[in-house]
Scaffold this motif. Structure first.
Motif, PDB file in Angstrom:
ATOM      1  N   GLU A   1      66.382  53.754  -4.191  1.00 45.50           N
ATOM      2  CA  GLU A   1      65.524  54.096  -5.225  1.00 45.50           C
ATOM      3  C   GLU A   1      65.900  54.479  -6.466  1.00 45.50           C
ATOM      4  N   VAL A   2      65.615  53.952  -7.411  1.00 48.61           N
ATOM      5  CA  VAL A   2      66.080  54.195  -8.782  1.00 48.61           C
ATOM      6  C   VAL A   2      64.972  55.028  -9.405  1.00 48.61           C
ATOM      7  N   ASP A   3      63.892  55.466  -8.894  1.00 51.75           N
ATOM      8  CA  ASP A   3      62.706  56.358  -9.497  1.00 51.75           C
ATOM      9  C   ASP A   3      62.345  55.415 -10.726  1.00 51.75           C
ATOM     10  N   ASN A   4      61.983  56.191 -11.840  1.00 50.30           N
ATOM     11  CA  ASN A   4      61.441  55.857 -12.937  1.00 50.30           C
ATOM     12  C   ASN A   4      62.383  55.252 -13.984  1.00 50.30           C
ATOM     13  N   ALA A   5      63.598  55.426 -13.807  1.00 54.24           N
ATOM     14  CA  ALA A   5      64.850  55.060 -14.330  1.00 54.24           C
ATOM     15  C   ALA A   5      64.895  53.289 -14.582  1.00 54.24           C
TER      16      ALA A   5
ATOM     17  N   ILE B   1      59.196  51.947 -23.509  1.00 56.34           N
ATOM     18  CA  ILE B   1      59.974  52.046 -22.404  1.00 56.34           C
ATOM     19  C   ILE B   1      59.433  53.048 -21.456  1.00 56.34           C
ATOM     20  N   TYR B   2      59.067  52.726 -20.497  1.00 61.15           N
ATOM     21  CA  TYR B   2      58.674  53.806 -19.576  1.00 61.15           C
ATOM     22  C   TYR B   2      59.724  54.287 -18.813  1.00 61.15           C
ATOM     23  N   PRO B   3      59.989  55.644 -18.519  1.00 61.93           N
ATOM     24  CA  PRO B   3      59.032  56.733 -18.567  1.00 61.93           C
ATOM     25  C   PRO B   3      59.252  57.706 -19.943  1.00 61.93           C
ATOM     26  N   VAL B   4      60.131  57.157 -20.683  1.00 62.18           N
ATOM     27  CA  VAL B   4      60.401  58.029 -21.978  1.00 62.18           C
ATOM     28  C   VAL B   4      59.350  58.409 -22.731  1.00 62.18           C
TER      29      VAL B   4
ATOM     30  N   TYR C   1      61.855  45.669  -6.224  1.00 64.87           N
ATOM     31  CA  TYR C   1      60.325  45.809  -6.065  1.00 64.87           C
ATOM     32  C   TYR C   1      59.820  47.083  -6.637  1.00 64.87           C
ATOM     33  N   MET C   2      58.757  47.144  -6.993  1.00 64.80           N
ATOM     34  CA  MET C   2      58.284  48.579  -7.262  1.00 64.80           C
ATOM     35  C   MET C   2      57.237  49.016  -6.280  1.00 64.80           C
ATOM     36  N   SER C   3      57.284  50.418  -5.936  1.00 65.41           N
ATOM     37  CA  SER C   3      56.604  51.158  -5.133  1.00 65.41           C
ATOM     38  C   SER C   3      55.642  52.276  -5.842  1.00 65.41           C
TER      39      SER C   3
ATOM     40  N   GLY D   1      53.912  53.898 -13.736  1.00 63.34           N
ATOM     41  CA  GLY D   1      53.708  55.072 -13.182  1.00 63.34           C
ATOM     42  C   GLY D   1      54.557  54.606 -11.602  1.00 63.34           C
ATOM     43  N   THR D   2      55.276  53.777 -11.429  1.00 63.15           N
ATOM     44  CA  THR D   2      55.841  53.287 -10.233  1.00 63.15           C
ATOM     45  C   THR D   2      57.250  53.321 -10.365  1.00 63.15           C
TER      46      THR D   2
END
Length: 164
Positions: A40-44, A122-125, A162-164, A2-3
């Protein structure tokens, strides 16, 4: 998870300052003065990783794209978290810039398989995702990455994932 995945471009001296403990990555991440240095590449991020490497994490060392997400090259050697900030050194930034620049939408689309992403968690699919909509969402972020890495390469900068 979820990041969101993020890229931060910085000088080698800033990398050295973070590695030495003089500064923390968070000292820069939330400072508006550095907002143009962050993508930011969001959840992609996970779908990009899987599409370009065929694995959920890491990849073949001969494939430059294996250094794009969670490469294993930790920014801080003492960080034990598997989702630690990962350093992409300037030489790899240049190589990634060239590889991303040469990557066409058609080639990325040929590698992009939602059914395989679902099998590999694989997240978020999700099964409810429309494949074309999800592809467009991911490809839009790849296009942003192309520009971001081109700028970092031109400046001789390192990039941290990094993840946020």
């Amino acid at each position: 998870m979820g990041t969101a995945g993020n890229y931060f471009r910085m000088s080698e001296s800033t990398v050295a300052d973070i590695r030495s403990g003089r500064y923390e990555l968070t000292d820069f991440m939330y400072d508006r003065a550095y907002e143009d240095s962050i993508l930011e590449v969001d959840n992609a991020w996970h779908a990009i990783q899987f599409t370009l490497n065929g694995t959920a994490f890491g990849g073949d060392d001969d494939n430059i794209f294996s250094r794009l997400v969670l490469s294993g090259n930790k920014l801080r050697e003492d960080d034990e978290d598997e989702f630690s900030a990962m350093l992409i050194e300037p030489k790899d930034v240049k190589a990634l810039s060239a590889a991303l620049g040469a990557l066409s939408e058609e080639e990325f689309r040929e590698r992009f398989h939602v059914d395989e992403m679902l099998e590999n968690e694989i997240y978020p699919v999700t099964e409810d995702d429309d494949e074309e909509d999800f592809f467009e969402y991911v490809w839009d972020h790849v296009e942003e990455m192309k520009e971001f890495f081109e700028e970092a390469a031109a400046e001789g900068q390192a990039v941290v994932f990094y993840m946020s």
